[in-house]
Design a protein around this motif. Sequence first.
Motif, mmCIF file in Angstrom:
data_model
loop_
_atom_site.group_PDB
_atom_site.id
_atom_site.type_symbol
_atom_site.label_atom_id
_atom_site.label_comp_id
_atom_site.label_asym_id
_atom_site.label_seq_id
_atom_site.Cartn_x
_atom_site.Cartn_y
_atom_site.Cartn_z
ATOM 1 N N VAL A 57 18.645 36.218 -17.438
ATOM 2 C CA VAL A 57 18.778 35.546 -16.137
ATOM 3 C C VAL A 57 18.542 36.532 -15.003
ATOM 4 N N LEU A 58 19.125 37.731 -15.116
ATOM 5 C CA LEU A 58 18.949 38.751 -14.078
ATOM 6 C C LEU A 58 17.492 39.182 -13.959
ATOM 7 N N VAL A 59 16.803 39.263 -15.088
ATOM 8 C CA VAL A 59 15.388 39.650 -15.055
ATOM 9 C C VAL A 59 14.569 38.622 -14.282
ATOM 10 N N ILE A 60 14.897 37.342 -14.443
ATOM 11 C CA ILE A 60 14.169 36.295 -13.729
ATOM 12 C C ILE A 60 14.546 36.282 -12.247
ATOM 13 N N ILE A 99 13.549 22.640 -8.953
ATOM 14 C CA ILE A 99 12.194 22.281 -9.371
ATOM 15 C C ILE A 99 11.284 22.094 -8.162
ATOM 16 N N ALA A 100 11.860 21.548 -7.080
ATOM 17 C CA ALA A 100 11.065 21.284 -5.879
ATOM 18 C C ALA A 100 10.745 22.560 -5.098
ATOM 19 N N HIS A 101 11.607 23.600 -5.188
ATOM 20 C CA HIS A 101 11.462 24.756 -4.308
ATOM 21 C C HIS A 101 11.141 26.071 -5.023
ATOM 22 N N LEU A 102 11.238 26.088 -6.345
ATOM 23 C CA LEU A 102 10.897 27.286 -7.112
ATOM 24 C C LEU A 102 9.619 27.058 -7.898
ATOM 25 N N PRO A 103 8.945 28.125 -8.312
ATOM 26 C CA PRO A 103 7.872 27.933 -9.294
ATOM 27 C C PRO A 103 8.423 27.215 -10.524
ATOM 28 N N LEU A 104 7.649 26.280 -11.060
ATOM 29 C CA LEU A 104 8.142 25.451 -12.160
ATOM 30 C C LEU A 104 8.642 26.289 -13.341
ATOM 31 N N ALA A 105 7.889 27.321 -13.698
ATOM 32 C CA ALA A 105 8.275 28.145 -14.844
ATOM 33 C C ALA A 105 9.630 28.803 -14.610
ATOM 34 N N GLN A 106 9.874 29.269 -13.395
ATOM 35 C CA GLN A 106 11.142 29.920 -13.090
ATOM 36 C C GLN A 106 12.298 28.925 -13.119
ATOM 37 N N ALA A 107 12.097 27.757 -12.526
ATOM 38 C CA ALA A 107 13.155 26.751 -12.503
ATOM 39 C C ALA A 107 13.534 26.315 -13.917
ATOM 40 N N VAL A 108 12.544 26.066 -14.768
ATOM 41 C CA VAL A 108 12.819 25.613 -16.134
ATOM 42 C C VAL A 108 13.420 26.740 -16.972
ATOM 43 N N SER A 109 12.929 27.972 -16.773
ATOM 44 C CA SER A 109 13.481 29.112 -17.523
ATOM 45 C C SER A 109 14.965 29.289 -17.231
ATOM 46 N N PHE A 163 13.637 38.161 -4.848
ATOM 47 C CA PHE A 163 14.852 37.358 -4.929
ATOM 48 C C PHE A 163 14.894 36.307 -3.820
ATOM 49 N N THR A 164 15.272 35.070 -4.190
ATOM 50 C CA THR A 164 15.442 33.988 -3.218
ATOM 51 C C THR A 164 16.737 33.241 -3.524
ATOM 52 N N ALA A 165 17.312 32.636 -2.492
ATOM 53 C CA ALA A 165 18.537 31.853 -2.686
ATOM 54 C C ALA A 165 18.294 30.651 -3.589
ATOM 55 N N ALA A 166 17.051 30.165 -3.617
ATOM 56 C CA ALA A 166 16.728 29.012 -4.457
ATOM 57 C C ALA A 166 17.010 29.301 -5.932
ATOM 58 N N SER A 167 16.801 30.541 -6.354
ATOM 59 C CA SER A 167 17.061 30.881 -7.752
ATOM 60 C C SER A 167 18.548 30.784 -8.081
ATOM 61 N N LEU A 168 19.409 31.067 -7.097
ATOM 62 C CA LEU A 168 20.850 30.925 -7.322
ATOM 63 C C LEU A 168 21.227 29.458 -7.500
ATOM 64 N N VAL A 169 20.526 28.568 -6.804
ATOM 65 C CA VAL A 169 20.766 27.134 -6.987
ATOM 66 C C VAL A 169 20.441 26.736 -8.424
ATOM 67 N N ALA A 170 19.347 27.261 -8.973
ATOM 68 C CA ALA A 170 18.970 26.954 -10.356
ATOM 69 C C ALA A 170 20.012 27.482 -11.338
ATOM 70 N N VAL A 171 20.540 28.678 -11.081
ATOM 71 C CA VAL A 171 21.586 29.233 -11.952
ATOM 72 C C VAL A 171 22.854 28.393 -11.851
ATOM 73 N N ALA A 172 23.223 27.996 -10.634
ATOM 74 C CA ALA A 172 24.407 27.157 -10.447
ATOM 75 C C ALA A 172 24.252 25.828 -11.183
ATOM 76 N N ALA A 173 23.043 25.264 -11.154
ATOM 77 C CA ALA A 173 22.787 24.021 -11.886
ATOM 78 C C ALA A 173 23.003 24.220 -13.382
#
Length: 299
Positions: free
Chosen positions: A133-136, A87-97, A144-154
């Motif tokens: 998930v892949l589309v996002i 939430i802190a490092h990704l766009p809010l919509a992407q993190a919540v999605s 692509f950013t590593a931050a998105s992988l953190v959101a998927v791992a969460a």
Amino acid sequence: MLASTVAFGLMAICIRLASRTEPVAEIAFFRNLFGLLALLPLLLWPAMRAGAPSAHLRGVLRTTQLRRYFIRCLIGVVSMWMGFWAIAHLPLAQAVSLAYSSPIFVTVAAVLLLGERVRLRRWLAVIAGFIGVLVIVRPWSHAFTAASLVAVAAAVITAIVAIQIKQLSREDGSDTIVLWTYLFWVPMSLPAALWFWHPPQGMAWLWLVLSGVLGTFGQLLWTRALKLGEVSALTPISFVQLVIVTLAGWLWFDEAIDRWTMVGAGIIFAATAYIAHREAMLARQHRSNAPSEAVEPGT
């Protein structure tokens, strides 16, 4: 369910605002601390009116599964850190999605950990969710950013926590599960908060308090909603949270509305809504078959 969704959406916004000055580990600690302080009066109010709060509290605390609670809460704290970091490092919509993909991983975890049977249509919904998930995330593009992988791992770890809650609920009520969760979360999240400690100043205190209070209200309202209605009917309402955080990201954080995030979120929404629908249907069938099974215990 709508009130719960709004509470969780506002909590995400408060976490994002607090992350401007405070470390994620510290935000997680205060979210748990203020969440517990908000929970206790709500939990004890009916007993206080009846004049027996201490007896009620002892009843809520009674459990034989402390070891399971410890493991569940330890995993849950890691998931919380990852989710808040996203939430802190990704766009809010992407993190919540991406957080909404958790029910997809729950289905897979239920097969691997609980031995549940999942038929073809639900597997197709799971595959569709993975595509969302892949589309996002778009690992093939420059976005692509590593931050998105953190959101998927969460989301994956949250799915494991959901399975553990399902196991705990076989013996304990929802109040017991929520209270023991907070009682473990507060001390578990404290060491990391102290390691990264930054004394909160000014408005940061407001965002930290609100993140805890809104999180507790959201959790209690969500539990109440599931008692009152079918999960398949309630799941679509929860996606109002995505609308809230998308608008907040655009208005307050200068975040563009990414069409790929919206497309991926739509796919995840359709997949998770179908999974919820199928699980509700199976639950109704199980309840309808229960009387005949009770009459013939040998079958």
